[in-house]
Design a protein around this motif. Structure first.
Motif, PDB file in Angstrom:
ATOM      1  N   THR A  44       0.825  -1.223   0.146  1.00  0.00           N
ATOM      2  CA  THR A  44       0.152   0.079   0.152  1.00  0.00           C
ATOM      3  C   THR A  44       0.901   1.226   0.070  1.00  0.00           C
ATOM      4  O   THR A  44       0.330   2.284  -0.628  1.00  0.00           O
ATOM      5  CB  THR A  44      -1.025  -0.059   1.210  1.00  0.00           C
ATOM      6  OG1 THR A  44      -1.757  -1.309   1.287  1.00  0.00           O
ATOM      7  CG2 THR A  44      -1.924   0.952   1.268  1.00  0.00           C
ATOM      8  N   VAL A  45       1.955   1.073   0.806  1.00  0.00           N
ATOM      9  CA  VAL A  45       3.029   2.266   0.630  1.00  0.00           C
ATOM     10  C   VAL A  45       3.390   2.592  -0.693  1.00  0.00           C
ATOM     11  O   VAL A  45       3.226   3.695  -1.257  1.00  0.00           O
ATOM     12  CB  VAL A  45       4.014   2.135   1.428  1.00  0.00           C
ATOM     13  CG1 VAL A  45       5.170   3.109   1.405  1.00  0.00           C
ATOM     14  CG2 VAL A  45       3.729   2.035   3.157  1.00  0.00           C
ATOM     15  N   LEU A  46       3.657   1.543  -1.524  1.00  0.00           N
ATOM     16  CA  LEU A  46       4.061   1.641  -2.923  1.00  0.00           C
ATOM     17  C   LEU A  46       2.994   2.313  -3.504  1.00  0.00           C
ATOM     18  O   LEU A  46       3.240   3.162  -4.418  1.00  0.00           O
ATOM     19  CB  LEU A  46       4.377   0.402  -3.726  1.00  0.00           C
ATOM     20  CG  LEU A  46       5.718  -0.382  -2.956  1.00  0.00           C
ATOM     21  CD1 LEU A  46       6.114  -1.540  -4.259  1.00  0.00           C
ATOM     22  CD2 LEU A  46       6.877   0.427  -2.851  1.00  0.00           C
ATOM     23  N   ASN A  47       1.751   1.944  -3.474  1.00  0.00           N
ATOM     24  CA  ASN A  47       0.932   2.328  -4.152  1.00  0.00           C
ATOM     25  C   ASN A  47       0.516   4.006  -3.806  1.00  0.00           C
ATOM     26  O   ASN A  47       0.477   4.646  -4.962  1.00  0.00           O
ATOM     27  CB  ASN A  47      -0.425   1.698  -3.938  1.00  0.00           C
ATOM     28  CG  ASN A  47      -0.748   0.319  -4.520  1.00  0.00           C
ATOM     29  OD1 ASN A  47      -0.004   0.103  -5.559  1.00  0.00           O
ATOM     30  ND2 ASN A  47      -1.315  -0.633  -3.763  1.00  0.00           N
ATOM     31  N   ILE A  48       0.459   4.344  -2.780  1.00  0.00           N
ATOM     32  CA  ILE A  48       0.264   5.691  -2.301  1.00  0.00           C
ATOM     33  C   ILE A  48       1.415   6.635  -2.744  1.00  0.00           C
ATOM     34  O   ILE A  48       1.475   7.720  -3.109  1.00  0.00           O
ATOM     35  CB  ILE A  48       0.022   5.954  -0.983  1.00  0.00           C
ATOM     36  CG1 ILE A  48      -1.199   5.181  -0.427  1.00  0.00           C
ATOM     37  CG2 ILE A  48      -0.087   7.367  -0.465  1.00  0.00           C
ATOM     38  CD1 ILE A  48      -1.558   5.134   0.992  1.00  0.00           C
ATOM     39  N   ALA A  49       2.585   6.000  -2.626  1.00  0.00           N
ATOM     40  CA  ALA A  49       3.914   6.749  -3.107  1.00  0.00           C
ATOM     41  C   ALA A  49       3.764   6.837  -4.353  1.00  0.00           C
ATOM     42  O   ALA A  49       4.176   8.072  -5.062  1.00  0.00           O
ATOM     43  CB  ALA A  49       5.205   6.070  -2.525  1.00  0.00           C
ATOM     44  N   ALA A  50       3.381   6.046  -5.182  1.00  0.00           N
ATOM     45  CA  ALA A  50       3.473   6.129  -6.768  1.00  0.00           C
ATOM     46  C   ALA A  50       2.626   6.953  -7.034  1.00  0.00           C
ATOM     47  O   ALA A  50       2.798   7.815  -8.167  1.00  0.00           O
ATOM     48  CB  ALA A  50       3.059   4.630  -7.214  1.00  0.00           C
ATOM     49  N   PHE A  51       1.465   7.128  -6.452  1.00  0.00           N
ATOM     50  CA  PHE A  51       0.190   8.164  -7.012  1.00  0.00           C
ATOM     51  C   PHE A  51       0.882   9.473  -6.754  1.00  0.00           C
ATOM     52  O   PHE A  51       0.810  10.373  -7.607  1.00  0.00           O
ATOM     53  CB  PHE A  51      -1.047   7.859  -6.192  1.00  0.00           C
ATOM     54  CG  PHE A  51      -2.041   8.896  -6.225  1.00  0.00           C
ATOM     55  CD1 PHE A  51      -2.425   9.187  -7.592  1.00  0.00           C
ATOM     56  CD2 PHE A  51      -2.354   9.477  -5.310  1.00  0.00           C
ATOM     57  CE1 PHE A  51      -3.564  10.221  -7.727  1.00  0.00           C
ATOM     58  CE2 PHE A  51      -3.235  10.628  -5.438  1.00  0.00           C
ATOM     59  CZ  PHE A  51      -3.986  10.909  -6.753  1.00  0.00           C
ATOM     60  N   GLY A  52       1.567   9.680  -5.363  1.00  0.00           N
ATOM     61  CA  GLY A  52       1.992  10.977  -5.010  1.00  0.00           C
ATOM     62  C   GLY A  52       2.908  11.413  -5.971  1.00  0.00           C
ATOM     63  O   GLY A  52       2.882  12.648  -6.622  1.00  0.00           O
ATOM     64  N   ILE A  53       4.011  10.547  -6.259  1.00  0.00           N
ATOM     65  CA  ILE A  53       5.170  11.224  -7.077  1.00  0.00           C
ATOM     66  C   ILE A  53       4.612  11.231  -8.463  1.00  0.00           C
ATOM     67  O   ILE A  53       4.906  12.412  -8.926  1.00  0.00           O
ATOM     68  CB  ILE A  53       6.356   9.853  -7.020  1.00  0.00           C
ATOM     69  CG1 ILE A  53       6.775   9.753  -5.712  1.00  0.00           C
ATOM     70  CG2 ILE A  53       7.338  10.364  -8.053  1.00  0.00           C
ATOM     71  CD1 ILE A  53       7.842   8.626  -5.525  1.00  0.00           C
ATOM     72  N   SER A  54       4.084  10.259  -9.137  1.00  0.00           N
ATOM     73  CA  SER A  54       3.564  10.644 -10.463  1.00  0.00           C
ATOM     74  C   SER A  54       2.597  11.887 -10.577  1.00  0.00           C
ATOM     75  O   SER A  54       2.688  12.691 -11.653  1.00  0.00           O
ATOM     76  CB  SER A  54       2.986   9.404 -11.019  1.00  0.00           C
ATOM     77  OG  SER A  54       1.633   9.184 -10.366  1.00  0.00           O
ATOM     78  N   SER A  55       1.851  12.193  -9.826  1.00  0.00           N
ATOM     79  CA  SER A  55       1.145  13.393  -9.741  1.00  0.00           C
ATOM     80  C   SER A  55       1.704  14.458  -9.453  1.00  0.00           C
ATOM     81  O   SER A  55       1.682  15.723  -9.986  1.00  0.00           O
ATOM     82  CB  SER A  55      -0.276  13.388  -8.810  1.00  0.00           C
ATOM     83  OG  SER A  55      -0.793  12.251  -8.702  1.00  0.00           O
ATOM     84  N   TYR A  56       2.774  14.744  -8.700  1.00  0.00           N
ATOM     85  CA  TYR A  56       3.629  15.758  -7.988  1.00  0.00           C
ATOM     86  C   TYR A  56       4.634  16.308  -9.204  1.00  0.00           C
ATOM     87  O   TYR A  56       4.550  17.268  -9.603  1.00  0.00           O
ATOM     88  CB  TYR A  56       4.461  15.185  -6.626  1.00  0.00           C
ATOM     89  CG  TYR A  56       4.954  16.530  -6.210  1.00  0.00           C
ATOM     90  CD1 TYR A  56       4.636  17.820  -5.817  1.00  0.00           C
ATOM     91  CD2 TYR A  56       6.597  16.610  -6.337  1.00  0.00           C
ATOM     92  CE1 TYR A  56       5.263  18.845  -5.420  1.00  0.00           C
ATOM     93  CE2 TYR A  56       7.434  17.630  -5.805  1.00  0.00           C
ATOM     94  CZ  TYR A  56       6.687  18.724  -5.350  1.00  0.00           C
ATOM     95  OH  TYR A  56       7.333  19.765  -4.882  1.00  0.00           O
TER      96      TYR A  56
END
Lengths: 330, 349
Positions: A122-134
């Motif tokens: 889940t950490v990977l999922n949230i991080a991927a979402f945050g990084i790709s959006s940012y």
């Protein structure tokens, strides 16, 4: 072969039913049938790659709920690199490297640090979402366009099958090969035997000298490459650009595909084709303007199919025994 | 030191996450002091911004409670988002569908209907898990997508407002959960829900059974607890909490249901539940922290020109440090820190 048929009879029968339904609904119009089937194959490709990543991880005893994030971030990095360098191959390699790096992070969290595997994913999922959006910038394009269509000479002239299987883009061909490669690695090589023993009884594997940590790290990284390829497929082959949240749940559907395919690459292919087919029918229905006032119901189809399949099959499916448990030597 | 121990891990995790967030800000060419300054400015500087922080924190408390509550039974509910939107649209339907009711009946009724709709949605995953063994992580995520499509459809057909936008009509004045000055009354409901969850888990038979199933499903089964019943009940209560969160958001903040309603809550709920170490009362400060980051995010974009998605990255980092206690254990020499293991593989129970 007969053994294969008995084991996968439900998958095979379901696919056959769907194929016949297509043939009849299309009223024998060959062009439409092939269009739907070709679209099913294209839609199944990211699911195949995601589920192959899942099977590499889970056969070695690690649940990977982070496939969605691996695919999303790989799609993003692959697109950014391809856009900056103008080279699709560089983009694809960057996508695979991203997936591999995330696989290594998951291994670090769940094998070395012995964290909870589902939370690590889940950490990977949230991080991927945050990084790709940012870091995403609007308006970037691929200077070289999407990956090109390659037609395999005389094979492409075969009726129906030719247009479905032999006129495709490179990553689609690659995924079709990788299904058999992963199957061979898991079931016909020593590494596969090690992987499966680590996934079933890690303590016994360790006793005969197999390093549980090494097997899990390697499989998670290799699986990450596959998921990364799935991400690169989405941005560089299927769409040709990056959008926020472009994976749209495919990483999770891939997990259902893996379970439905019973942790076996060939079963996975059948299951992925089923889901790809559900998506293709969805697109086709929209295209023909059926239920034009209620697109939401068509939008639900793949997810509802996923729930039904899980509810119908997972109860009988048996995951690798050591799944989800961090392993530590006593 | 001993007093600080239960909160030490979350605090260190938050500190580390903010530190790494600052490094990311520097790398991407922003000034972290300015950015964090704007974040605080936009969330805590005045009565109005504090009210906004509380308003943001309210659905986060409910979402965090939903996840934390399910965790206590060993279930991982990622479906908070779906349960929230279902709760939101049903409370909106009650909110605009009845006219002339007194506030004292109408507002609680809309809230209750929203909560029950969320409970019904959550229990689908519970039933699939208990009877068919379908893992709740996947079914709840799939149900999120189904719920988003379903509410979208309802908002553009049966319950559509006049005009071109796909949204429900505004709820009646009598169904609104009001602001009290700049203080959102819904926040009190969320705090009450936290206390109720704590009481249910720690002081009732059902809570004991839920915790038993979470600690060891086999042992609970041998002790005569029906694990299936607990799984369904837990998912229903978890959905009830998320659905109530959606109802409060509808009646207190948005005033109607519209697409894009509180996106991303499901994942925030996970972060909050883990920061709170699955303690229902700990959810309140954790939600206030994330709520402040959300409330200040737009100010950060405006004043420091930093994309508000940086808060997503910081949240992921917090989750990372909280979920892997070994990282934090480096800070404690030879002190035992309790493990957090909350989930099992595909098989259980």
């Amino acid at each position: 072969m007969s053994n294969l048929f008995t084991r996968y009879r439900w998958v095979i029968l379901t696919i056959l039913v769907f194929v016949f339904v297509t043939l009849f609904t299309a009223e024998f119009q060959q062009a439409q049938t092939t269009a739907v089937l070709a679209s099913a194959l294209r839609q199944s490709t990211p699911l195949v790659l995601g589920a192959l990543c899942g099977v590499m991880c889970e056969r070695s005893g690690v649940v990977n709920i982070g496939i969605e994030g691996q695919m999303l971030l790989s799609a993003f990095v692959g697109f950014m690199v391809a856009s900056a360098t103008g080279s699709l191959i560089a983009g694809i390699i960057a996508g695979m490297a991203t997936g591999a790096l995330m696989g290594a992070s998951l291994a670090g969290l769940s094998v070395t640090l012995q964290g909870d595997q589902i939370i690590a994913g889940t950490v990977l999922n949230i991080a991927a979402f945050g990084i790709s959006s940012y870091f995403f910038q609007q308006g970037l394009t691929l200077p070289s366009g999407k990956t090109p269509q390659v037609s395999l000479g005389p094979l492409a002239d075969l009726p129906v099958i030719g247009r479905v299987f032999f006129i495709n883009r490179p990553l689609t061909y690659l995924s079709l090969i990788l299904i058999w490669v992963v199957w061979f690695v898991l079931f016909r090589t020593r590494w596969g035997l090690w992987t499966r023993s680590v996934g079933e009884v890690p303590s016994a594997a360790e006793t005969v000298g197999i390093s549980v940590a090494r097997v899990r790290y390697t499989n998670l990284i290799a699986g990450g490459c596959l998921a990364g390829l799935g991400g690169a497929y989405l941005s560089l082959e299927a769409v040709g650009s990056f959008e926020r949240m472009m994976t749209n749940g495919r990483g999770f559907v891939a997990l259902a595909v893996m379970i439905f395919g019973r942790w076996n690459p060939i079963g996975i292919w059948g299951a992925a084709l089923l889901f790809g087919y559900a998506s293709a029918v969805q697109t086709q229905l929209q295209f023909r303007g059926w239920l034009a006032d209620d697109p939401q119901f068509i939008g639900m189809i793949p997810y509802v199919v996923c729930i039904i399949v899980l509810a119908g099959f997972v109860g009988r499916a048996r995951p690798p025994a050591a799944i989800g448990q961090p392993y530590s030597r006593e | 030191m001993r007093m600080l121990k239960p909160v030490a891990i979350p605090l260190i995790a938050v500190g580390l996450a903010l530190g790494i967030g600052a490094i990311i800000l520097v790398v991407s060419g922003a000034n972290p002091i300015e950015a964090y300054g704007a974040l605080i400015d936009g969330s805590l500087s005045s009565q109005k911004t504090i009210g906004r922080t509380l308003e943001k924190a309210t659905p986060l408390i409910m979402g965090g409670l939903a996840v934390a509550f399910a965790f206590r039974a060993g279930l991982f509910n990622i479906g908070g988002q779906g349960q929230l939107v279902v709760g939101g649209i049903f409370s909106a339907a009650v909110g605009f569908g009845f006219e002339g009711l007194p506030w004292i009946i109408h507002a609680p009724m809309a809230l209750a209907v929203g909560a029950l709709a969320g409970a019904a949605w959550g229990s689908i995953a519970g039933i699939l898990k208990a009877t068919r063994g379908a893992h709740e992580v996947i079914t709840t995520i799939m149900l999120n997508f189904v719920a988003l499509n379903l509410t979208d459809w309802l908002a553009s057909h049966s319950w559509k407002d006049e005009g071109i936008l796909s949204r429900t009509p505004a709820v009646e004045e009598s169904a609104v959960i009001p602001l009290w000055g700049s203080f959102p009354t819904g926040f009190l409901v969320a705090v009450a829900a936290s206390i109720a969850c704590w009481y249910l888990l720690e002081r009732t038979n059902l809570g004991f059974e839920i915790r038993s199933v979470g600690l060891n499903g086999d042992a609970a089964r041998y002790a005569g607890i029906s694990v299936q019943r607990i799984v369904i009940a837990t998912m229903a209560i978890s959905g009830l909490l998320a659905g109530a969160g959606g109802a409060i958001e509808t009646q207190g903040v948005v005033g109607r249901y519209e697409p894009g309603f509180n996106a991303g809550l499901g994942f925030n709920g996970i972060t909050i539940a883990l920061l709170a170490r699955n303690h229902p009362l700990g959810v309140i400060p954790a939600a206030l922290l994330i709520g402040a980051m959300e409330a200040g995010g737009s100010m950060m974009q405006f004043n420091a020109d930093v994309a508000p998605e940086i808060t997503d990255i910081i949240e992921a980092l917090m989750l990372l440090f909280v979920a892997t206690p070994i990282v934090v254990r480096w800070f404690f020499s030879r002190q035992e820190v309790a493990e957090v293991s909350v989930t099992a593989g595909w098989g259980s129970p």
